[in-house]
Enzyme design. Structure first.
Site, mmCIF file in Angstrom:
data_model
loop_
_atom_site.group_PDB
_atom_site.id
_atom_site.type_symbol
_atom_site.label_atom_id
_atom_site.label_comp_id
_atom_site.label_asym_id
_atom_site.label_seq_id
_atom_site.Cartn_x
_atom_site.Cartn_y
_atom_site.Cartn_z
ATOM 1 N N SER A 199 51.291 17.970 67.098
ATOM 2 C CA SER A 199 52.263 17.674 66.044
ATOM 3 C C SER A 199 51.555 17.430 64.723
ATOM 4 O O SER A 199 50.430 16.924 64.686
ATOM 5 C CB SER A 199 53.031 16.409 66.446
ATOM 6 O OG SER A 199 53.754 15.903 65.353
ATOM 7 N N TYR A 241 53.413 7.147 69.954
ATOM 8 C CA TYR A 241 53.693 8.562 70.251
ATOM 9 C C TYR A 241 52.699 9.462 69.514
ATOM 10 O O TYR A 241 52.066 10.342 70.101
ATOM 11 C CB TYR A 241 55.131 8.931 69.839
ATOM 12 C CG TYR A 241 55.288 10.403 69.580
ATOM 13 C CD1 TYR A 241 55.359 11.301 70.632
ATOM 14 C CD2 TYR A 241 55.315 10.908 68.268
ATOM 15 C CE1 TYR A 241 55.457 12.667 70.388
ATOM 16 C CE2 TYR A 241 55.413 12.258 68.026
ATOM 17 C CZ TYR A 241 55.477 13.136 69.093
ATOM 18 O OH TYR A 241 55.557 14.478 68.844
ATOM 19 N N LYS A 244 49.379 12.138 70.775
ATOM 20 C CA LYS A 244 49.074 13.529 70.383
ATOM 21 C C LYS A 244 47.622 13.638 69.918
ATOM 22 O O LYS A 244 46.911 14.579 70.273
ATOM 23 C CB LYS A 244 50.030 14.009 69.292
ATOM 24 C CG LYS A 244 51.474 14.163 69.762
ATOM 25 C CD LYS A 244 51.600 15.231 70.829
ATOM 26 C CE LYS A 244 52.976 15.305 71.455
ATOM 27 N NZ LYS A 244 53.043 16.134 72.667
HETATM 28 N N1 UFG Z 1 66.441 11.525 58.345
HETATM 29 C C1 UFG Z 1 67.549 11.016 57.691
HETATM 30 N N2 UFG Z 1 68.603 10.649 58.444
HETATM 31 C C2 UFG Z 1 68.627 10.740 59.811
HETATM 32 C C3 UFG Z 1 67.498 11.270 60.459
HETATM 33 C C4 UFG Z 1 66.415 11.645 59.693
HETATM 34 O O1 UFG Z 1 67.566 10.908 56.478
HETATM 35 O O2 UFG Z 1 69.623 10.351 60.424
HETATM 36 C C5 UFG Z 1 65.275 11.961 57.543
HETATM 37 C C6 UFG Z 1 64.005 11.233 57.904
HETATM 38 O O3 UFG Z 1 63.932 10.019 57.205
HETATM 39 C C7 UFG Z 1 62.963 12.265 57.501
HETATM 40 C C8 UFG Z 1 63.635 13.602 57.765
HETATM 41 O O4 UFG Z 1 65.034 13.321 57.822
HETATM 42 O O5 UFG Z 1 62.689 12.159 56.147
HETATM 43 C C9 UFG Z 1 63.226 14.232 59.074
HETATM 44 O O6 UFG Z 1 63.364 13.274 60.100
HETATM 45 P P1 UFG Z 1 63.253 13.635 61.642
HETATM 46 O O7 UFG Z 1 63.472 12.381 62.422
HETATM 47 O O8 UFG Z 1 64.114 14.799 61.964
HETATM 48 O O9 UFG Z 1 61.769 14.149 61.790
HETATM 49 P P2 UFG Z 1 60.397 13.381 61.471
HETATM 50 O O10 UFG Z 1 59.741 14.169 60.405
HETATM 51 O O11 UFG Z 1 60.573 11.958 61.253
HETATM 52 O O12 UFG Z 1 59.667 13.493 62.886
HETATM 53 C C10 UFG Z 1 59.305 14.734 63.395
HETATM 54 C C11 UFG Z 1 59.332 14.708 64.914
HETATM 55 C C12 UFG Z 1 58.257 13.848 65.453
HETATM 56 C C13 UFG Z 1 56.948 14.147 64.809
HETATM 57 C C14 UFG Z 1 57.053 14.125 63.316
HETATM 58 C C15 UFG Z 1 55.779 14.581 62.680
HETATM 59 O O13 UFG Z 1 60.591 14.258 65.400
HETATM 60 O O14 UFG Z 1 58.152 14.092 66.841
HETATM 61 O O15 UFG Z 1 58.061 15.022 62.901
HETATM 62 O O16 UFG Z 1 55.768 14.263 61.331
HETATM 63 F F1 UFG Z 1 56.009 13.255 65.178
#
Ligand code: UFG
Length: 340
Positions: free
Chosen positions: A125, A150, A154
């Site tokens: 990741s 988590y 990785k």
């Molecule tokens: N977000 C919102 N509202 C929500 C959910 C997410 O605004 O209800 C935002 C988050 O704050 C973030 C973006 O949308 O800015 C993406 O969020 P995600 O949870 O979809 O993804 P992340 O980038 O946080 O996490 C993903 C994977 C992880 C991994 C990570 C690596 O889910 O497994 O990328 O950076 F580790």
């Protein structure tokens, strides 16, 4: 050629199984169904016309893993998806995360040596980069200390593979793929992401809100140092991502690897903000999505997107699908799941 896909009934795993089958590979799936449903096999079969072999057990059980390798003697390569992946949960259940994610990798590596299976593609990741100082991130960008247990699993799994490969130049070959943010679903709407409970990830939360399961989307923070203040990610279509795995398998089986441990960024090279993504979803689907801006989410990074030039050149692979068609596929899947 038989390929073992661990976690093959999961989100990225199921799409990869289909792409492998499309290229003529025979697949055997191992999954303990802790975060997926057995019915996924029916839908894989509907798409490809082929039902993959399936074994249900936990790869962190050493004896069961060994017995599996004894039973399936024709495996040429492994794609290892099976892992716990909820960032927030990993904080409260760190030991479970370390045990599950590390031990299953170690059991597989042990089996590879004992049963002479040289090749593995591993699900890593972009979380290993943390918040990079310079964007976009290349494979040379230094890794940073993980934000969550988590993420740390990785990074540690990458280290385990690197060290094991170093002492097994002749018989072990691993490729780690560092995924950016996988989204979307298969164009048929037959397989996709099915989170248990309230989704943590952005796109499943959007599609569930659009489907009426959630009242409104919360956008976490609009005071980031980005053009519109919301956080930026590199969203990659899950079928594009699945195809990157097939290319990595081909690379190893045709002996094109330049070292016996390699790692590649797998993204699109484009960053989109949360607000841009929300607006694109509304535009593409015509759904009136309710959203509000709330506080930042703890542990989130501000912005990250990939420099994909190294991976594109080395693997001969490039993400093809647009954000629009990817969001449309996510919505098609959600509607199908909800019977809309
Ligand atoms: N977000 C919102 N509202 C929500 C959910 C997410 O605004 O209800 C935002 C988050 O704050 C973030 C973006 O949308 O800015 C993406 O969020 P995600 O949870 O979809 O993804 P992340 O980038 O946080 O996490 C993903 C994977 C992880 C991994 C990570 C690596 O889910 O497994 O990328 O950076 F580790």
């Amino acid at each position: 050629m038989q390929i073992l896909v661990t976690g093959g009934t999961g989100y990225i795993g199921s799409h990869t199984v289909v792409e492998l089958q499309n290229k003529g590979y025979e697949v055997v799936i191992v999954d303990n169904l802790s975060n997926s449903q057995i019915e996924v096999l029916d839908n894989i079969e509907k798409i490809s016309g082929i039902r993959p072999a399936f074994e249900q057990f936990d790869l962190s059980e050493r004896d069961l893993t060994d017995a599996f390798f004894q039973k399936y003697s024709g495996i040429s390569a492994i794609i290892h998806f099976a892992a716990f992946k909820a960032v927030g949960e990993s904080v409260s259940k760190s030991l479970e995360y370390y045990r599950n994610n590390l031990v299953s990798l170690m059991n597989l590596l042990e089996g590879m040596k004992k049963y002479k299976i040289p090749n593995m593609v591993f699900s890593s990741s972009c979380t290993v980069y943390g918040q990079p100082d310079v964007l976009p991130v290349t494979e040379e960008t230094p890794r940073k200390e993980a934000e969550s247990p988590y993420g740390n699993t990785k990074a540690i799994c990458e280290d385990i593979m690197r060290d094991y490969c170093k002492s097994h130049e002749e018989d072990i070959n691993c490729i780690a793929l560092r995924y950016f943010n996988p989204i979307g679903a298969h164009e048929t709407g037959l397989i996709g992401e099915l989170p248990v409970g309230v989704p943590n990830n952005l796109v499943p939360f959007i599609t569930q809100t659009a489907a009426g399961l959630r009242d409104e989307l919360s956008i976490f923070g609009e005071d980031y140092d980005t053009p519109d203040g919301t956080a930026i990610r590199d969203y990659i279509n899950v079928v594009d991502l699945a195809q990157a795995h097939v290319v990595a398998i081909d690379r190893m089986l045709t002996k094109k690897s330049k070292a016996n441990y390699e790692y590649f960024n797998v993204g699109t090279g484009e960053g989109y903000s949360v607000m841009q993504l929300v607006k694109a979803f509304i535009e593409v689907t015509g759904v009136d999505l309710k959203y509000k801006v709330v506080e930042r989410r703890a542990g989130d990074i501000e912005k990250i997107w990939a420099d994909t030039s190294f991976g594109n050149a080395e693997l001969g692979w490039k993400a093809q699908k647009s954000l629009e068609e990817t969001l449309a596929s996510a919505w098609k899947w959600e509607k199908k799941v909800r019977g809309l």
